[in-house]
Motif scaffolding. Structure first.
Motif, short mmCIF file in Angstrom:
data_model
loop_
_atom_site.label_atom_id
_atom_site.label_comp_id
_atom_site.label_asym_id
_atom_site.label_seq_id
_atom_site.Cartn_x
_atom_site.Cartn_y
_atom_site.Cartn_z
N ALA A 385 -8.03 -1.41 8.70
CA ALA A 385 -8.60 -2.65 9.50
C ALA A 385 -8.38 -3.74 8.57
O ALA A 385 -8.03 -4.76 9.19
CB ALA A 385 -10.03 -2.21 9.60
N ALA A 386 -8.57 -3.55 7.47
CA ALA A 386 -8.28 -4.61 6.20
C ALA A 386 -6.81 -5.25 6.44
O ALA A 386 -6.56 -6.53 6.41
CB ALA A 386 -8.83 -4.35 4.71
N PHE A 387 -5.88 -4.12 6.27
CA PHE A 387 -4.49 -4.55 6.55
C PHE A 387 -4.29 -5.46 7.97
O PHE A 387 -3.62 -6.25 7.79
CB PHE A 387 -3.62 -3.34 6.13
N ALA A 388 -4.79 -4.65 9.03
CA ALA A 388 -4.41 -5.52 10.12
C ALA A 388 -4.78 -6.91 10.32
O ALA A 388 -4.17 -7.82 10.80
CB ALA A 388 -5.21 -4.77 11.38
N VAL A 389 -5.99 -7.27 9.47
CA VAL A 389 -6.38 -8.73 9.38
C VAL A 389 -5.50 -9.43 8.14
O VAL A 389 -4.82 -10.66 8.58
CB VAL A 389 -7.92 -8.72 8.76
N GLY A 390 -5.34 -8.97 7.15
CA GLY A 390 -4.77 -9.58 6.03
C GLY A 390 -3.20 -9.67 5.97
O GLY A 390 -2.71 -10.58 5.53
N VAL A 391 -2.72 -8.84 7.05
CA VAL A 391 -1.05 -9.06 7.22
C VAL A 391 -0.80 -10.39 7.78
O VAL A 391 0.30 -10.99 7.59
CB VAL A 391 -0.57 -8.14 8.05
N ARG A 392 -1.59 -11.32 8.32
CA ARG A 392 -1.63 -12.46 8.87
C ARG A 392 -0.95 -13.61 7.76
O ARG A 392 -0.40 -14.58 8.19
CB ARG A 392 -2.90 -12.91 9.78
#
Length: 502
Positions: A385-392
């Motif tokens: 979940a954190a990676f899905a947000v941070g990748v932006r």
């Protein structure tokens, strides 16, 4: 192969006098960690030279193959081998059955990777990924010849022969890597070097354990190995999700250059937890398995191991964060300058990860591998979940994802694991506090000195900061954590642990 079940289960002896568990553990730690240090010196020297030659794009392409490779390798049978270590009694027939399981399983995985290769290339939009994956399928041929002797030697706590195999394998891998980079093989250097390393390790371990035998494909009566290995594989599955989710998500969004920057920063930040902690965990698992029925003993041993490991880990991570810029410019090259802010952030999350990975050996040895699986499920959900947000926000955004998710992951794992291990939160906190306080003080001093320094060559600047950090950390420990230092010295010198430290 050893000739009898008793030989498989017997403790190491010297001149007919059985060694105590404590003596075996000290000897195992020294052999395993000492060989790991030597092997890593060889590998790091080669790795940093190769990084200076290759481009970020090469590492990005290699990282894309890693998602498939890590996923299939979590099913390669090491969980089955761990079941052999954990059991009190093992027969020669069960050893042959394990070998048969490993052969059949890895043959299937090799075929699966060949079939998956074009699909992975299509997902990442990089045709070269398929070619790399086809070559990497060779690894499954040698895996059974590594996993079986590894289990036999670990069961006997015979880490000297494992040490020899690791050093020889590191030399083979380093030599192949340097030759490939020098010859201009590019990303293929990163493929053939591990294959050389794994092949030499398999040969050396098989020879050291005398484990060359005919596999048995009649698996009747080996259900306990399959069940234990299945639970271990479940835990490894969730570990795969959390360890590869960032590359899987970013590989679709980043180009190969950006992905190479991120994965190289991750490599630098995870050097300690990825290279030094696993061999210590191997020793710990074997040691915990010997005392698994004494909850108090396991709990005390776990807390002591955390205290000693964090004594080294904390200054490494915070020192890495404080010296990231001169370190990257010195060890790599100016073309890798984009790595600096990423490695600085990820390093701050690594203390949480280090404590987290220490839980599994103790829980597994207590016969509760399901704890690791449940912890892994929580970690996979939080990190993905954190990676899905941070990748932006690119590689730096992914780095912030580590800082946001890992403290929550560790908290959940601590709540579930400590009751099984037999340790308290207070004991764990007391074990970490001295090294944490000293490392934070060190990082603040180093950062202040860095800001006060005039412009210097990166190598000289790094040398000054490392010297200041080492002196500061040592002074903090001598003032506020002398018992912890005495414990580490006693372990290295094979003396009884001071009473105040236990």
């Amino acid at each position: 192969m050893p000739s009898s079940p008793n030989r498989l289960a017997a403790p190491t002896e010297s001149k007919g006098v059985p060694e105590s568990i404590g003596a075996q553990v000290r000897r195992a730690v020294l052999w395993r960690s000492g060989s790991q240090i030597l092997a890593q010196i060889v590998q790091w020297a080669a790795t940093f030279l190769v990084i200076r030659i290759l481009d970020p794009r090469d590492y990005g392409l290699y990282a894309m193959t890693g998602v498939v490779l890590v996923f299939l390798n979590m099913l390669n049978g090491y969980g089955l081998a761990s079941g052999l270590i954990q059991r009190d009694d093992v027969t020669p027939r069960q050893v042959r059955q394990l070998f048969g399981m490993l052969v059949a399983l890895n043959a299937s995985l090799g075929i699966a990777q060949l079939l998956i290769a074009p699909l992975a290339a299509a997902y990442y939009r990089q045709p070269e990924v398929a070619q790399l994956l086809r070559a990497q399928a060779i690894i499954y041929v040698v895996t059974p010849f590594t996993a079986l002797p590894y289990a036999l030697l670990s069961r006997a706590m015979e880490f000297r022969r494992q040490a020899a195999a690791n050093v020889a394998a590191s030399l083979a891998g380093a030599t192949t890597a340097l030759a490939g980079a020098s010859l201009g093989l590019g990303v293929w250097t990163l493929v053939w070097a591990p294959i050389a390393l794994y092949t030499v390790r398999a040969i050396m371990l098989t020879w050291g354990a005398r484990s060359l035998m005919w596999p048995a494909f009649d698996f009747r009566g080996a259900g306990h190995l399959a069940r234990y290995g299945g639970v271990m594989a479940a835990g490894q599955f969730f570990w795969f999700l959390q360890s590869q989710a960032d590359v899987f998500i970013a590989g679709r969004r980043f180009d190969a250059h950006q992905l190479g920057i991120y994965t190289t920063a991750l490599f630098l930040a995870q050097i300690f937890v990825a290279k030094f902690v696993p061999p210590l965990n191997e020793v710990a698992f074997s040691a915990y398995a010997r005392i698994q029925h004494d909850e108090g003993a396991v709990g005390r041993a776990f807390v002591r191991s955390v205290r000693v490991i964090m004594l080294v880990a904390m200054p490494f991570y915070l020192g890495l964060a404080a010296t990231a810029e001169p370190l990257v410019l010195t060890a790599l090259d100016a073309k890798w300058a984009e790595v600096v802010p990423v490695v600085r952030l990820i390093a701050l999350a690594m203390p949480f990860m280090t404590v987290q990975v220490l839980y599994s050996p103790a829980c597994d040895a207590r016969g509760r591998p399901g704890i690791g699986a449940r912890n892994g499920a929580v970690g996979a959900a939080l990190l993905a979940a954190a990676f899905a947000v941070g990748v932006r926000w690119g590689p730096v955004g992914l780095a912030w994802s580590w800082i946001a998710a890992y403290p929550l992951y560790l908290a959940a794992s601590t709540w579930r694991s400590l009751p099984v291990i037999g340790a308290s939160v207070r004991a764990l906190a007391d074990a970490i506090a001295p090294s944490a306080a000293a490392a934070i003080g060190m990082a603040l001093v180093v950062t202040g000195v860095d800001h006060a320094l005039p412009p210097l060559d990166a190598r000289l600047r790094l040398a000054v900061l490392v010297a200041v950090g080492a002196a500061t950390y040592g002074a903090w420990l001598l003032l506020f954590a002398r018992d912890t230092v005495r414990e580490l010295v006693a372990l290295v010198r094979r003396r009884p642990v001071p009473a105040a430290a236990t």
